[in-house]
Scaffold this motif. Sequence first.
Motif, PDB file in Angstrom:
ATOM      1  N   PHE A 229       0.837  -1.207   0.000  1.00 29.13           N
ATOM      2  CA  PHE A 229       0.000   0.000   0.000  1.00 29.13           C
ATOM      3  C   PHE A 229       0.874   1.260   0.000  1.00 29.13           C
ATOM      4  CE2 PHE A 229      -2.142   3.444   2.206  1.00 29.13           C
ATOM      5  CZ  PHE A 229      -3.365   3.507   1.551  1.00 29.13           C
ATOM      6  N   CYS A 230       1.875   1.301   0.870  1.00 31.08           N
ATOM      7  CA  CYS A 230       2.747   2.479   0.965  1.00 31.08           C
ATOM      8  C   CYS A 230       3.507   2.705  -0.344  1.00 31.08           C
ATOM      9  CB  CYS A 230       3.732   2.322   2.123  1.00 31.08           C
ATOM     10  SG  CYS A 230       2.970   2.325   3.759  1.00 31.08           S
ATOM     11  N   GLY A 231       3.977   1.627  -0.968  1.00 30.88           N
ATOM     12  CA  GLY A 231       4.717   1.749  -2.208  1.00 30.88           C
ATOM     13  C   GLY A 231       3.883   2.298  -3.349  1.00 30.88           C
ATOM     14  N   LEU A 232       2.659   1.809  -3.487  1.00 27.68           N
ATOM     15  CA  LEU A 232       1.783   2.271  -4.566  1.00 27.68           C
ATOM     16  C   LEU A 232       1.383   3.732  -4.369  1.00 27.68           C
ATOM     17  CD1 LEU A 232      -0.505  -0.861  -5.031  1.00 27.68           C
ATOM     18  CD2 LEU A 232       1.356  -0.094  -6.525  1.00 27.68           C
ATOM     19  N   LEU A 233       1.113   4.108  -3.127  1.00 29.19           N
ATOM     20  CA  LEU A 233       0.761   5.498  -2.841  1.00 29.19           C
ATOM     21  C   LEU A 233       1.926   6.431  -3.168  1.00 29.19           C
ATOM     22  CD1 LEU A 233      -1.408   7.395  -1.693  1.00 29.19           C
ATOM     23  CD2 LEU A 233      -0.471   6.972   0.591  1.00 29.19           C
ATOM     24  N   THR A 234       3.152   6.025  -2.827  1.00 23.55           N
ATOM     25  CA  THR A 234       4.339   6.830  -3.120  1.00 23.55           C
ATOM     26  C   THR A 234       4.548   6.977  -4.624  1.00 23.55           C
ATOM     27  OG1 THR A 234       5.365   6.046  -1.069  1.00 23.55           O
ATOM     28  CG2 THR A 234       6.809   7.061  -2.689  1.00 23.55           C
ATOM     29  N   PHE A 235       4.261   5.920  -5.383  1.00 21.97           N
ATOM     30  CA  PHE A 235       4.407   5.961  -6.839  1.00 21.97           C
ATOM     31  C   PHE A 235       3.512   7.044  -7.447  1.00 21.97           C
ATOM     32  CE2 PHE A 235       3.020   4.673 -11.084  1.00 21.97           C
ATOM     33  CZ  PHE A 235       4.238   4.497 -11.727  1.00 21.97           C
ATOM     34  N   VAL A 236       2.289   7.123  -6.979  1.00 24.72           N
ATOM     35  CA  VAL A 236       1.349   8.130  -7.491  1.00 24.72           C
ATOM     36  C   VAL A 236       1.861   9.541  -7.184  1.00 24.72           C
ATOM     37  CG1 VAL A 236      -0.977   9.066  -7.267  1.00 24.72           C
ATOM     38  CG2 VAL A 236      -0.635   6.584  -7.345  1.00 24.72           C
ATOM     39  N   VAL A 237       2.361   9.750  -5.966  1.00 23.59           N
ATOM     40  CA  VAL A 237       2.845  11.073  -5.565  1.00 23.59           C
ATOM     41  C   VAL A 237       4.067  11.485  -6.386  1.00 23.59           C
ATOM     42  CG1 VAL A 237       3.882  12.376  -3.659  1.00 23.59           C
ATOM     43  CG2 VAL A 237       1.875  10.942  -3.250  1.00 23.59           C
ATOM     44  N   SER A 238       4.926  10.528  -6.765  1.00 21.32           N
ATOM     45  CA  SER A 238       6.118  10.857  -7.545  1.00 21.32           C
ATOM     46  C   SER A 238       5.752  11.505  -8.880  1.00 21.32           C
ATOM     47  CB  SER A 238       6.960   9.602  -7.777  1.00 21.32           C
ATOM     48  OG  SER A 238       6.326   8.704  -8.675  1.00 21.32           O
ATOM     49  N   ILE A 239       4.639  11.105  -9.453  1.00 21.94           N
ATOM     50  CA  ILE A 239       4.185  11.687 -10.727  1.00 21.94           C
ATOM     51  C   ILE A 239       3.808  13.152 -10.533  1.00 21.94           C
ATOM     52  CG2 ILE A 239       2.451  11.557 -12.545  1.00 21.94           C
ATOM     53  CD1 ILE A 239       2.270   8.541 -11.984  1.00 21.94           C
ATOM     54  N   PHE A 240       3.054  13.446  -9.469  1.00 21.08           N
ATOM     55  CA  PHE A 240       2.699  14.829  -9.176  1.00 21.08           C
ATOM     56  C   PHE A 240       3.950  15.668  -8.895  1.00 21.08           C
ATOM     57  CE2 PHE A 240      -1.390  12.843  -8.477  1.00 21.08           C
ATOM     58  CZ  PHE A 240      -2.302  13.815  -8.883  1.00 21.08           C
ATOM     59  N   CYS A 241       4.914  15.077  -8.210  1.00 22.39           N
ATOM     60  CA  CYS A 241       6.153  15.786  -7.892  1.00 22.39           C
ATOM     61  C   CYS A 241       6.891  16.182  -9.164  1.00 22.39           C
ATOM     62  CB  CYS A 241       7.035  14.906  -7.012  1.00 22.39           C
ATOM     63  SG  CYS A 241       8.583  15.697  -6.500  1.00 22.39           S
ATOM     64  N   PHE A 242       6.975  15.272 -10.127  1.00 23.36           N
ATOM     65  CA  PHE A 242       7.682  15.555 -11.378  1.00 23.36           C
ATOM     66  C   PHE A 242       7.012  16.694 -12.148  1.00 23.36           C
ATOM     67  CE2 PHE A 242       8.807  14.957 -15.822  1.00 23.36           C
ATOM     68  CZ  PHE A 242      10.190  14.777 -15.742  1.00 23.36           C
ATOM     69  N   ILE A 243       5.709  16.754 -12.076  1.00 18.87           N
ATOM     70  CA  ILE A 243       4.971  17.777 -12.832  1.00 18.87           C
ATOM     71  C   ILE A 243       5.045  19.145 -12.160  1.00 18.87           C
ATOM     72  CG2 ILE A 243       2.681  18.473 -13.640  1.00 18.87           C
ATOM     73  CD1 ILE A 243       2.012  15.473 -13.893  1.00 18.87           C
ATOM     74  N   PHE A 244       4.950  19.195 -10.842  1.00 17.76           N
ATOM     75  CA  PHE A 244       4.730  20.467 -10.160  1.00 17.76           C
ATOM     76  C   PHE A 244       5.917  20.989  -9.348  1.00 17.76           C
ATOM     77  CE2 PHE A 244       0.405  18.622 -10.543  1.00 17.76           C
ATOM     78  CZ  PHE A 244      -0.175  19.624 -11.317  1.00 17.76           C
ATOM     79  N   MET A 245       6.929  20.177  -9.029  1.00 16.30           N
ATOM     80  CA  MET A 245       8.035  20.664  -8.203  1.00 16.30           C
ATOM     81  C   MET A 245       8.990  21.526  -9.036  1.00 16.30           C
ATOM     82  SD  MET A 245       9.630  20.788  -5.251  1.00 16.30           S
ATOM     83  CE  MET A 245       9.123  19.424  -4.192  1.00 16.30           C
ATOM     84  N   PRO A 246       9.150  22.829  -8.704  1.00  9.93           N
ATOM     85  CA  PRO A 246      10.053  23.697  -9.478  1.00  9.93           C
ATOM     86  C   PRO A 246      11.516  23.447  -9.087  1.00  9.93           C
ATOM     87  CG  PRO A 246       9.062  24.936  -7.699  1.00  9.93           C
ATOM     88  CD  PRO A 246       8.432  23.564  -7.649  1.00  9.93           C
ATOM     89  N   ASP A 247      12.420  23.809  -9.991  1.00 16.98           N
ATOM     90  CA  ASP A 247      13.845  23.625  -9.738  1.00 16.98           C
ATOM     91  C   ASP A 247      14.471  24.797  -8.985  1.00 16.98           C
ATOM     92  OD1 ASP A 247      14.117  21.093 -11.029  1.00 16.98           O
ATOM     93  OD2 ASP A 247      13.995  22.106 -12.960  1.00 16.98           O
ATOM     94  N   SER A 248      13.921  25.988  -9.131  1.00 16.26           N
ATOM     95  CA  SER A 248      14.439  27.176  -8.440  1.00 16.26           C
ATOM     96  C   SER A 248      13.455  28.317  -8.648  1.00 16.26           C
ATOM     97  CB  SER A 248      15.815  27.565  -8.989  1.00 16.26           C
ATOM     98  OG  SER A 248      15.691  28.169 -10.263  1.00 16.26           O
ATOM     99  N   PRO A 249      13.593  29.422  -7.880  1.00 19.21           N
ATOM    100  CA  PRO A 249      12.716  30.581  -8.115  1.00 19.21           C
ATOM    101  C   PRO A 249      12.871  31.151  -9.514  1.00 19.21           C
ATOM    102  CG  PRO A 249      13.804  30.756  -5.983  1.00 19.21           C
ATOM    103  CD  PRO A 249      14.441  29.602  -6.693  1.00 19.21           C
ATOM    104  N   MET A 250      14.081  31.033 -10.092  1.00 22.12           N
ATOM    105  CA  MET A 250      14.318  31.590 -11.425  1.00 22.12           C
ATOM    106  C   MET A 250      13.633  30.781 -12.516  1.00 22.12           C
ATOM    107  SD  MET A 250      16.947  31.905  -9.159  1.00 22.12           S
ATOM    108  CE  MET A 250      18.214  30.701  -9.570  1.00 22.12           C
ATOM    109  N   GLU A 251      13.253  29.523 -12.216  1.00 23.66           N
ATOM    110  CA  GLU A 251      12.672  28.637 -13.227  1.00 23.66           C
ATOM    111  C   GLU A 251      11.253  28.197 -12.891  1.00 23.66           C
ATOM    112  OE1 GLU A 251      16.629  26.092 -14.255  1.00 23.66           O
ATOM    113  OE2 GLU A 251      16.214  26.524 -12.154  1.00 23.66           O
ATOM    114  N   ALA A 252      10.630  28.882 -11.946  1.00 21.40           N
ATOM    115  CA  ALA A 252       9.296  28.483 -11.486  1.00 21.40           C
ATOM    116  C   ALA A 252       8.226  28.925 -12.482  1.00 21.40           C
ATOM    117  CB  ALA A 252       9.015  29.090 -10.119  1.00 21.40           C
ATOM    118  N   ARG A 253       7.456  27.981 -12.973  1.00 24.76           N
ATOM    119  CA  ARG A 253       6.414  28.296 -13.942  1.00 24.76           C
ATOM    120  C   ARG A 253       5.205  28.974 -13.308  1.00 24.76           C
ATOM    121  NH1 ARG A 253       5.703  22.542 -16.788  1.00 24.76           N
ATOM    122  NH2 ARG A 253       6.011  21.946 -14.601  1.00 24.76           N
ATOM    123  N   PHE A 254       5.041  28.831 -11.997  1.00 26.85           N
ATOM    124  CA  PHE A 254       3.870  29.418 -11.350  1.00 26.85           C
ATOM    125  C   PHE A 254       4.073  30.898 -10.997  1.00 26.85           C
ATOM    126  CE2 PHE A 254       6.452  27.762  -7.891  1.00 26.85           C
ATOM    127  CZ  PHE A 254       6.396  28.770  -6.941  1.00 26.85           C
TER     128      PHE A 254
END
Length: 539
Positions: A229-254
């Motif tokens: 259960f923990c592994g599958l839940l973490t897998f789903v969150v990793s996808i959201f992280c790849f899409i929304f986590m910015p690399d720095s303030p200079m490169e933030a799309r939001f």
Amino acid sequence: MPAMHATGQDKAKDAVETIENTNLETHAARPQHVDKAAALLATEERIYVSPEDNKRVLRKIDLALLPLLLTIYFLQSLDKTSLSYASVFGLLDDANLVGDQYSWLGSIVYVAQLVFQPIISFLLVKLPIGKFISVMVLTWAIVLCGMVGATNFGGLLATRFLLGAAEAAVAPAFIAVVQMWYRRHEQTNRNASWYAMLGVVNILGSLLSYGLGHIDSRRLHSYQIIFLFCGLLTFVVSIFCFIFMPDSPMEARFLTHDEKVIAVERLRMNQMGVASRVWKWEHVKECILDPKTWLWFSMLTAVSIPSGGITTFGPLIVKSFGFDSFTTILFNMPFGAVQIISTLGGAWAATKLKKKSPVLIILCIPPIVGILMLMFLEHTQANQAPLLVGYYLISVYPGISPLIYSWSGQNTGGDTKRKVNTGILFVGASAGNIIGPHLFTPAEAPRYARGLRVNLALFIVIMLVVVAAAAWIRILNRKHANMRLVAGKNAIVVDYSMETGRTIGNKAGVMNGDSGGGIGDKAFDDMTDLVNEDFIYLY
């Protein structure tokens, strides 16, 4: 307020990519490799960030970053503590664990983290941090799912090692994220927020394990269901992280271009920079020779030894009070509540006082009292209530670690030096968590006397090292005041990075601050704290 020249996203991107060719005449006296934030600011006039602009941009940063940080750390904490929940549901018997094998399953995660910390420090400087975190989250999700197939000591040991290797980057990366996005006044509470997920895990994780433990499966043991259960839940969150986590303030799309300028400019008085992506060996040398590094290393190692032992053996300690498996899991929930209160409360007090050292000393007192209660109270049914109180008092200790991380990070300048400093601290934390579980063995139940005696001594040691660190920081501040005088600046300056928006608005009308005499001009030159005379240390 001087006008900001908003020309869109392309302008910000071009500025970041051409950092070393930008405005060479103006910055000829600067170091060759400055912080990447300098490239963005080089295209703008120096601006003043009003309290209103600061509040608006800070809100956007919080909404974009904190949900990701809190969720990922919650899952990492859940993954780590899943072993202790599994122990209550028959892991020791089902996997035929004997002797100190269970202790090694608790330690091996931190052996991996210790081994991989030097590599992690290098990668955190060189790689885009958002994408790096995403890949690490995905990797540990896959490993955790693979633990379902581990049914003996060898298999569990191998998968736990891989899990530790994948998780080794998470906390150091989060500290780096907080340092590159937040003013020093804001960092302590943000670090405490994601670290407080340890307590949330002890509440929700206990309920989750309680529910999963009741699943009657013919193919999987209860602990295997927990891992899956923990592994599958973490897998789903990793996808959201790849899409929304910015690399720095200079490169933030939001953020818009103007908001990126504000996000960077408001960090000027941190004197810490944002991100350089250039590895500097002189920073490494200074970090290793800096006494501050080893004072914080000592503190973190000392608190991580009790942490490793209590995390691994906590449920078994509660079970030794005379409770059954399911009652043990439920009684572990208040432990999490105390963790949340101590972590967030300690951060709030340190932010209010603008000092870490007195709060750290206070946080050491409840665990000392709790350990003494467990050592000297008889483990009888009549003493179950006071024994639980003692156990809950010990659970105040998680509030100590995030304050040490914040204290260390806020007193370290230079991108490479910050990452190496954090890596060294996590080597200490990993070493402590390796040692901790071996101070407790199932054979010593119910009193676990050896582990409790060592933990008692360590909390006293932490208090003494905190006093030494505060004294050394005062010496450094006096030294930097003299350096500013020699440079023709004011010896005593206001540390605007530790002021609230409303206070600064009333006093000076600016958020980034400028005490005159060029204070703040070197903030994005990627200079270390010992070299930059403008750097103000916090004790």
